[in-house]
Write a protein that holds these residues in place. Structure first.
Motif, mmCIF file in Angstrom:
data_model
loop_
_atom_site.group_PDB
_atom_site.id
_atom_site.type_symbol
_atom_site.label_atom_id
_atom_site.label_comp_id
_atom_site.label_asym_id
_atom_site.label_seq_id
_atom_site.Cartn_x
_atom_site.Cartn_y
_atom_site.Cartn_z
ATOM 1 N N ASN A 1 -5.570 -12.786 1.699
ATOM 2 C CA ASN A 1 -4.692 -11.614 1.643
ATOM 3 C C ASN A 1 -5.485 -10.317 1.578
ATOM 4 O OD1 ASN A 1 -2.206 -12.889 1.861
ATOM 5 N ND2 ASN A 1 -2.081 -13.310 -0.323
ATOM 6 N N LEU A 2 -6.516 -10.288 0.746
ATOM 7 C CA LEU A 2 -7.350 -9.082 0.682
ATOM 8 C C LEU A 2 -7.970 -8.779 2.045
ATOM 9 C CD1 LEU A 2 -9.392 -9.319 -2.660
ATOM 10 C CD2 LEU A 2 -7.329 -8.004 -2.211
ATOM 11 N N GLY A 3 -8.540 -9.814 2.670
ATOM 12 C CA GLY A 3 -9.222 -9.605 3.937
ATOM 13 C C GLY A 3 -8.289 -9.163 5.044
ATOM 14 N N THR A 4 -7.106 -9.764 5.104
ATOM 15 C CA THR A 4 -6.161 -9.409 6.164
ATOM 16 C C THR A 4 -5.671 -7.980 6.007
ATOM 17 O OG1 THR A 4 -5.451 -11.710 6.349
ATOM 18 C CG2 THR A 4 -3.968 -10.035 7.229
ATOM 19 N N LEU A 5 -5.285 -7.609 4.800
ATOM 20 C CA LEU A 5 -4.771 -6.254 4.587
ATOM 21 C C LEU A 5 -5.873 -5.215 4.739
ATOM 22 C CD1 LEU A 5 -2.339 -7.139 1.713
ATOM 23 C CD2 LEU A 5 -1.684 -6.079 3.879
ATOM 24 N N GLN A 6 -7.063 -5.540 4.274
ATOM 25 C CA GLN A 6 -8.179 -4.599 4.431
ATOM 26 C C GLN A 6 -8.513 -4.395 5.910
ATOM 27 O OE1 GLN A 6 -11.741 -6.398 4.831
ATOM 28 N NE2 GLN A 6 -12.034 -4.496 5.978
ATOM 29 N N ALA A 7 -8.428 -5.480 6.707
ATOM 30 C CA ALA A 7 -8.772 -5.376 8.128
ATOM 31 C C ALA A 7 -7.685 -4.692 8.945
ATOM 32 C CB ALA A 7 -9.057 -6.762 8.696
ATOM 33 N N LEU A 8 -6.419 -4.835 8.536
ATOM 34 C CA LEU A 8 -5.309 -4.275 9.314
ATOM 35 C C LEU A 8 -4.932 -2.862 8.894
ATOM 36 C CD1 LEU A 8 -2.839 -7.305 9.586
ATOM 37 C CD2 LEU A 8 -4.384 -6.414 11.359
ATOM 38 N N CYS A 9 -5.230 -2.509 7.665
ATOM 39 C CA CYS A 9 -4.687 -1.259 7.107
ATOM 40 C C CYS A 9 -5.780 -0.238 6.820
ATOM 41 C CB CYS A 9 -3.928 -1.554 5.812
ATOM 42 S SG CYS A 9 -2.555 -2.712 6.012
ATOM 43 N N ASP A 10 -5.348 1.010 6.822
ATOM 44 C CA ASP A 10 -6.192 2.128 6.427
ATOM 45 C C ASP A 10 -5.254 3.218 5.902
ATOM 46 O OD1 ASP A 10 -5.059 3.465 8.637
ATOM 47 O OD2 ASP A 10 -6.732 2.930 9.951
ATOM 48 N N PRO A 11 -5.757 4.382 5.515
ATOM 49 C CA PRO A 11 -4.875 5.411 4.959
ATOM 50 C C PRO A 11 -3.768 5.889 5.890
ATOM 51 C CG PRO A 11 -7.137 5.857 4.320
ATOM 52 C CD PRO A 11 -7.185 4.718 5.306
ATOM 53 N N ASP A 12 -3.867 5.585 7.185
ATOM 54 C CA ASP A 12 -2.807 5.972 8.121
ATOM 55 C C ASP A 12 -1.727 4.901 8.273
ATOM 56 O OD1 ASP A 12 -3.994 8.431 8.728
ATOM 57 O OD2 ASP A 12 -5.324 7.481 10.208
ATOM 58 N N THR A 13 -1.915 3.745 7.633
ATOM 59 C CA THR A 13 -0.958 2.640 7.734
ATOM 60 C C THR A 13 0.077 2.746 6.629
ATOM 61 O OG1 THR A 13 -2.838 1.280 8.434
ATOM 62 C CG2 THR A 13 -0.757 0.141 7.983
ATOM 63 N N ARG A 14 1.329 2.499 6.998
ATOM 64 C CA ARG A 14 2.408 2.452 5.997
ATOM 65 C C ARG A 14 2.731 0.986 5.720
ATOM 66 N NH1 ARG A 14 3.492 6.622 9.422
ATOM 67 N NH2 ARG A 14 3.658 8.677 8.442
ATOM 68 N N VAL A 15 2.676 0.618 4.438
ATOM 69 C CA VAL A 15 2.918 -0.761 4.023
ATOM 70 C C VAL A 15 4.122 -0.793 3.100
ATOM 71 C CG1 VAL A 15 1.953 -2.775 2.856
ATOM 72 C CG2 VAL A 15 0.470 -1.309 4.225
ATOM 73 N N PHE A 16 5.042 -1.727 3.359
ATOM 74 C CA PHE A 16 6.244 -1.895 2.549
ATOM 75 C C PHE A 16 6.246 -3.324 2.003
ATOM 76 C CE2 PHE A 16 6.982 1.438 5.560
ATOM 77 C CZ PHE A 16 7.627 2.426 4.826
ATOM 78 N N GLN A 17 6.214 -3.443 0.679
ATOM 79 C CA GLN A 17 6.071 -4.745 0.049
ATOM 80 C C GLN A 17 7.240 -5.047 -0.887
ATOM 81 O OE1 GLN A 17 2.522 -6.514 -0.897
ATOM 82 N NE2 GLN A 17 1.181 -4.782 -0.537
ATOM 83 N N ASP A 18 7.622 -6.337 -0.923
ATOM 84 C CA ASP A 18 8.598 -6.780 -1.915
ATOM 85 C C ASP A 18 8.026 -6.543 -3.309
ATOM 86 O OD1 ASP A 18 9.911 -8.838 -3.803
ATOM 87 O OD2 ASP A 18 11.155 -9.027 -2.007
ATOM 88 N N ARG A 19 8.873 -6.106 -4.219
ATOM 89 C CA ARG A 19 8.423 -5.749 -5.557
ATOM 90 C C ARG A 19 7.795 -6.923 -6.303
ATOM 91 N NH1 ARG A 19 9.011 -1.282 -8.349
ATOM 92 N NH2 ARG A 19 10.404 -0.409 -6.780
ATOM 93 N N LEU A 20 8.161 -8.151 -5.949
ATOM 94 C CA LEU A 20 7.635 -9.324 -6.658
ATOM 95 C C LEU A 20 6.533 -10.040 -5.882
ATOM 96 C CD1 LEU A 20 10.814 -10.917 -8.299
ATOM 97 C CD2 LEU A 20 9.260 -9.165 -9.179
ATOM 98 N N ASN A 21 5.932 -9.363 -4.925
ATOM 99 C CA ASN A 21 4.830 -9.971 -4.178
ATOM 100 C C ASN A 21 3.665 -10.356 -5.085
ATOM 101 O OD1 ASN A 21 5.967 -9.944 -1.668
ATOM 102 N ND2 ASN A 21 4.724 -8.286 -0.838
ATOM 103 N N HIS A 22 2.885 -11.318 -4.630
ATOM 104 C CA HIS A 22 1.714 -11.764 -5.372
ATOM 105 C C HIS A 22 0.713 -10.619 -5.541
ATOM 106 C CE1 HIS A 22 -2.039 -14.052 -6.157
ATOM 107 N NE2 HIS A 22 -1.209 -14.887 -6.758
ATOM 108 N N ALA A 23 -0.040 -10.682 -6.639
ATOM 109 C CA ALA A 23 -1.000 -9.620 -6.955
ATOM 110 C C ALA A 23 -2.004 -9.393 -5.832
ATOM 111 C CB ALA A 23 -1.727 -9.968 -8.250
#
Length: 390
Positions: A105-127
């Motif tokens: 999860n860390l690797g995927t989000l770090q590789a796909l996202c940057d400060p220009d990416t908007r991410v919307f997460q369920d409030r109960l998502n895993h840490a």
């Protein structure tokens, strides 16, 4: 400086103890796991001797360790075979192994996202999902748990330019409920967003072939980024990301937890390949698990226990108060039964619970023992509060 660090450690420990959040590890022996209702070995494969033998054979053939990262010289034929099998299981063109689910999860989000990416997460998502977006520096918002209307409102208010990613657990690890994958996919598509689902607790358990709550039913067009773990229903260790070949190539190039980590031990990969073969050959494991879940819920309701709405192996009893949870867990331990005692901050204040998990390896006698012990907890609590008749 040494005194400053000593004071800091002592202060944090005191706060943790005073708040009732102090965590302790249990050291378990090889033969004491059958009445373990706290683990994630949903299909009972972790202790299957066939997996142990496959792991030993893999180690004898390839060595005990990977020796290097996948991009140097650590990517072995057994890793390649496992990635191909995981891609086939989930109905994706390609898959990529990671050493842990957290790293995936860390690797995927770090590789796909940057400060220009908007991410919307369920409030109960895993840490790990929350941390991944935070470490990527993405602009992150959290929608109310399972609330597609709230997600729709947040997406509608977001500017239309740039990349948008919606992220959700498949099965929520503390509540056991299943995300509305079809609804999330449709909502994401309306706003040009990708959907990423972490199906750690659904893989191997849900779906017609154990392909999870996403799998083949919700294909790559609906869920472009699919994460799964291997240390739960499949009984081994590690994780993977499945998706398009271009996604997997992107992760190989840019996912730092993949690039800079020694490859998974080859014996573990061999054990996982065996687990996948057993998943296909022994569907009765999933049938047995479903029978146990139905029986537990039926009899727990008869006992008046505070069940959460879950049809998965994760069966929380929400007791509310952290101290109450610890009392119940201790009483169960006296009867030789281990359950998860979950308190804040893992769950919100007032939502402390016993996290009971069921496995196909549990016998009817094991379930009888659990239910009897839970009934005893209720009786002991009533006696302590003076509710029992003299």
């Amino acid at each position: 400086m040494q005194n400053a660090w000593s004071s800091y450690l002592a202060e944090r420990a005191a706060i943790q103890r005073h708040s009732g959040r102090w965590r302790r590890r249990r050291t378990r022996c090889a033969g004491d796991g059958r009445r373990d209702f706290a683990g994630n070995d949903y299909l009972g494969l972790a202790r299957d001797p066939r997996l142990a033998e496959a792991q030993a054979q893999g180690a004898r053939r390839f060595g005990a360790g990977g020796r290097a990262s996948h991009l140097v010289s650590g990517h072995l034929a057994v890793h390649e075979a496992l990635e191909q099998q995981l891609a086939a299981l989930t109905g994706r063109p390609a898959a990529l192994l990671f050493s842990t689910g957290y790293m995936a999860n860390l690797g995927t989000l770090q590789a796909l996202c940057d400060p220009d990416t908007r991410v919307f997460q369920d409030r109960l998502n895993h840490a790990s999902l929350i941390d991944g977006a935070r470490l990527a520096g993405a602009r992150s918002r959290r929608f109310h748990h399972g609330d597609l209307g709230d997600l729709e409102r947040l997406l509608a208010r977001a500017p239309g330019d740039g990349r948008t990613l919606v992220v959700s657990d498949g099965v929520f690890s503390m509540d056991g409920d299943v995300a509305d994958i079809a609804g999330l996919a449709a909502t994401s598509a309306r706003h040009g967003a990708w959907l990423m689902v972490d199906d750690a607790h659904g893989l191997g358990v849900l779906g017609e072939a154990g392909d999870g709550c996403v799998g083949r039913v919700h294909g790559i067009e609906r869920v472009p980024v699919l994460v799964g773990t291997l240390g739960k229903a499949l009984g081994s260790a590690g994780a993977f990301v499945a998706g398009s070949k271009s996604l997997i190539e992107h992760l190989i190039q840019f996912a730092r937890p993949y690039v800079y980590t020694t490859a998974q031990p080859p014996g573990v990969a061999a054990a996982t390949l065996k687990a996948l073969a057993l998943l296909e050959a022994e569907p009765d494991r999933r049938t047995r698990l479903a029978t146990l879940i139905a029986r537990f819920r039926r009899e727990a309701r008869t006992l008046g226990l505070p069940l959460a709405a879950s049809s998965t192996p994760i069966q929380p009893l929400v007791l509310g108060d952290s101290q109450r949870v610890m009392h119940w867990a201790a009483w169960l331990a006296e009867r030789g039964i281990t359950v998860g005692a979950i308190r804040e901050p893992t769950v919100p204040r007032g939502q402390a619970r016993l996290r009971i998990t069921l496995s196909a390896a549990h016998t009817d006698a094991d379930l009888d023992a659990l239910l009897d012990a839970l009934a005893d907890c209720r009786a002991r609590e009533a006696l302590a509060s003076g509710e029992a008749s003299p």
